[in-house]
Design a protein around this motif. Structure first.
Motif, mmCIF file in Angstrom:
data_model
loop_
_atom_site.group_PDB
_atom_site.id
_atom_site.type_symbol
_atom_site.label_atom_id
_atom_site.label_comp_id
_atom_site.label_asym_id
_atom_site.label_seq_id
_atom_site.Cartn_x
_atom_site.Cartn_y
_atom_site.Cartn_z
ATOM 1 N N ASP A 1 0.818 -1.215 0.000
ATOM 2 C CA ASP A 1 0.000 0.000 0.000
ATOM 3 C C ASP A 1 0.849 1.261 0.000
ATOM 4 O OD1 ASP A 1 -2.197 -1.649 0.021
ATOM 5 O OD2 ASP A 1 -2.601 -1.420 2.168
ATOM 6 N N ALA A 2 1.895 1.274 0.855
ATOM 7 C CA ALA A 2 2.754 2.463 0.935
ATOM 8 C C ALA A 2 3.524 2.676 -0.360
ATOM 9 C CB ALA A 2 3.728 2.328 2.108
ATOM 10 N N ASP A 3 4.037 1.583 -0.925
ATOM 11 C CA ASP A 3 4.766 1.695 -2.194
ATOM 12 C C ASP A 3 3.858 2.208 -3.304
ATOM 13 O OD1 ASP A 3 7.170 0.831 -1.159
ATOM 14 O OD2 ASP A 3 6.939 -1.243 -1.811
ATOM 15 N N LYS A 4 2.648 1.693 -3.345
ATOM 16 C CA LYS A 4 1.716 2.095 -4.401
ATOM 17 C C LYS A 4 1.357 3.572 -4.276
ATOM 18 C CE LYS A 4 -2.525 0.546 -6.672
ATOM 19 N NZ LYS A 4 -3.622 -0.471 -6.643
ATOM 20 N N SER A 5 1.145 4.041 -3.045
ATOM 21 C CA SER A 5 0.797 5.444 -2.846
ATOM 22 C C SER A 5 1.949 6.371 -3.197
ATOM 23 C CB SER A 5 0.376 5.691 -1.393
ATOM 24 O OG SER A 5 1.482 5.547 -0.510
ATOM 25 N N GLY A 6 3.178 5.853 -3.100
ATOM 26 C CA GLY A 6 4.359 6.658 -3.412
ATOM 27 C C GLY A 6 4.800 6.564 -4.856
ATOM 28 N N GLY A 7 4.063 5.834 -5.685
ATOM 29 C CA GLY A 7 4.383 5.761 -7.106
ATOM 30 C C GLY A 7 5.266 4.601 -7.500
ATOM 31 N N ARG A 8 5.619 3.740 -6.555
ATOM 32 C CA ARG A 8 6.421 2.571 -6.906
ATOM 33 C C ARG A 8 5.580 1.555 -7.669
ATOM 34 N NH1 ARG A 8 10.897 0.196 -3.594
ATOM 35 N NH2 ARG A 8 12.246 1.927 -2.994
ATOM 36 N N LYS A 9 6.259 0.683 -8.431
ATOM 37 C CA LYS A 9 5.568 -0.366 -9.162
ATOM 38 C C LYS A 9 6.351 -1.669 -9.010
ATOM 39 C CE LYS A 9 3.400 2.593 -12.673
ATOM 40 N NZ LYS A 9 3.922 3.883 -12.191
ATOM 41 N N THR A 10 6.313 -2.230 -7.799
ATOM 42 C CA THR A 10 6.944 -3.523 -7.586
ATOM 43 C C THR A 10 6.139 -4.601 -8.302
ATOM 44 O OG1 THR A 10 5.669 -3.975 -5.577
ATOM 45 C CG2 THR A 10 7.737 -2.764 -5.311
ATOM 46 N N LEU A 11 6.714 -5.784 -8.413
ATOM 47 C CA LEU A 11 5.981 -6.882 -9.035
ATOM 48 C C LEU A 11 4.713 -7.210 -8.262
ATOM 49 C CD1 LEU A 11 8.674 -9.483 -10.209
ATOM 50 C CD2 LEU A 11 7.083 -8.171 -11.627
ATOM 51 N N VAL A 12 4.777 -7.096 -6.947
ATOM 52 C CA VAL A 12 3.595 -7.367 -6.124
ATOM 53 C C VAL A 12 2.484 -6.374 -6.454
ATOM 54 C CG1 VAL A 12 2.712 -7.459 -3.763
ATOM 55 C CG2 VAL A 12 4.951 -8.428 -4.284
ATOM 56 N N ILE A 13 2.838 -5.125 -6.711
ATOM 57 C CA ILE A 13 1.845 -4.112 -7.090
ATOM 58 C C ILE A 13 1.308 -4.392 -8.482
ATOM 59 C CG2 ILE A 13 1.535 -1.669 -7.650
ATOM 60 C CD1 ILE A 13 3.543 -1.040 -5.408
ATOM 61 N N ARG A 14 2.195 -4.709 -9.417
ATOM 62 C CA ARG A 14 1.766 -4.962 -10.794
ATOM 63 C C ARG A 14 0.856 -6.187 -10.888
ATOM 64 N NH1 ARG A 14 3.842 -2.522 -15.136
ATOM 65 N NH2 ARG A 14 5.550 -1.025 -14.899
ATOM 66 N N LEU A 15 1.203 -7.234 -10.155
ATOM 67 C CA LEU A 15 0.436 -8.477 -10.232
ATOM 68 C C LEU A 15 -0.780 -8.458 -9.317
ATOM 69 C CD1 LEU A 15 3.434 -10.992 -10.138
ATOM 70 C CD2 LEU A 15 2.007 -10.452 -12.128
ATOM 71 N N GLY A 16 -0.701 -7.666 -8.255
ATOM 72 C CA GLY A 16 -1.716 -7.733 -7.208
ATOM 73 C C GLY A 16 -1.281 -8.766 -6.186
ATOM 74 N N PRO A 17 -1.517 -8.527 -4.883
ATOM 75 C CA PRO A 17 -1.016 -9.439 -3.854
ATOM 76 C C PRO A 17 -1.449 -10.887 -4.014
ATOM 77 C CG PRO A 17 -1.781 -7.391 -2.866
ATOM 78 C CD PRO A 17 -2.192 -7.354 -4.309
#
Length: 308
Positions: free
Chosen positions: A203-219
């Motif tokens: 959640d914190a990464d997504k709000s800060g504009g990061r795009k980790t694989l977990v964000i791209r794929l969904g948890p």
């Protein structure tokens, strides 16, 4: 000068800032490259190996310090929950160090690691220069461009592989299939740890504009795919042994599989990633890497005993 003064005054805080327990991944990769050269060429220059380890530790510390600084500036680390495995180091949100001091320390570590690499460019040539150039650019832009493009895990995997290849090349001035396979194996272990520790920061990464694989794929989907990393490592080891690139003793690196299984256990159901699963992922990565080093070292030890 201020960085040196801060280091003297706050050694524990600085060890926390550079995430000293995670530096072991770079030490393992550099050592693996050296021991692999011992297996293939029956010789090793310990001074070169120690200098390479020092250099990659400086570069690794640099990326962690710059990452902490930039995540703090973006407000990410003020929203994460610190677990010791994820959520940043907390030294900046807690006011333990000034942000600009952390940034300068990151640049200083980058220069120190770059200086070690520059020495080997002078002594070993352009191959080291290519590896070092990739490392410096990737480190500096990791917390901005690379993670924003969703390439964080890819970068960490490539970094682990290049450390093995660079360490091997400095020992032998050659690159071959054995070094490449060992490098990819080490890189997969490093990427696995980063992937697993990305779940709590989603959640914190997504709000800060990061795009980790977990964000791209969904948890949920990401939880289904995390087994890929241990499977990849296992496949590399089995292929290496089957093709006679690796000694049979490298099979001992698969003894760590239970930790990989525990890291994945119930993950699809509980993708918030409990601390114990991140710990199992870290244990799997480190134990696998150390056992792989031992697997390459055993033939050299046996050969030495036979000579004696």
């Amino acid at each position: 000068m201020m960085v040196l003064i801060e280091c003297i005054m706050s050694p524990y805080v600085w060890l926390r800032a550079i995430r000293v327990k995670f530096l072991l991944s770079s030490v393992i990769s550099a050592t693996l490259g050296g021991v692999t050269s011992l297996y293939t060429h029956h010789t090793i220059n310990l001074l070169d190996l120690l200098l390479v380890i020092f250099g990659v530790m400086a570069l690794h510390a640099s990326v962690d310090l710059l990452n902490d600084y930039r995540d703090y500036k973006r407000g990410i680390d003020t929203k994460t929950k610190k677990t010791g495995m994820s959520g940043g180091t907390g030294v900046l949100p807690e006011g333990l160090l000034p942000p600009n001091t952390v940034y300068r320390a990151g640049i200083l570590c980058l220069l120190v690691g770059g200086a070690v690499g520059a020495y080997y460019i002078y002594t070993h040539g352009v191959v080291v220069g290519i590896i070092l150039g990739f490392a410096i650019l990737s480190i500096y832009f990791y917390s901005t461009k690379i993670v924003d493009w969703g390439l964080g895990e890819t970068f960490v995997g490539i970094k682990g592989a290049l450390i093995v290849l660079g360490s091997y090349y400095i020992q032998t001035t050659q690159l071959n299939e054995i070094a490449v396979l060992a490098g990819v194996a080490a890189g997969s272990l490093s990427a696995f740890v980063l992937y697993m520790t990305s779940f709590p920061d989603h959640d914190a990464d997504k709000s800060g504009g990061r795009k980790t694989l977990v964000i791209r794929l969904g948890p949920v989907r990401a939880a289904r795919l995390c087994i890929i990393f241990p499977v990849l490592f296992t496949a590399i080891i089995l292929y290496g042994i089957y093709s006679n690139a690796f000694p049979i003793y490298c099979m001992i690196s698969l003894f760590s599989i239970p930790f990989g299984v525990l890291a994945n256990k119930n993950l699809r159901r509980d993708h918030v990633m409990p601390k114990r699963q991140m710990r199992y992922a870290l244990m799997y990565s480190r134990i696998s890497g150390v056992l792989l080093i031992i697997g390459f070292a055993i033939p050299a030890i046996i050969a030495t005993l036979e000579v004696v």
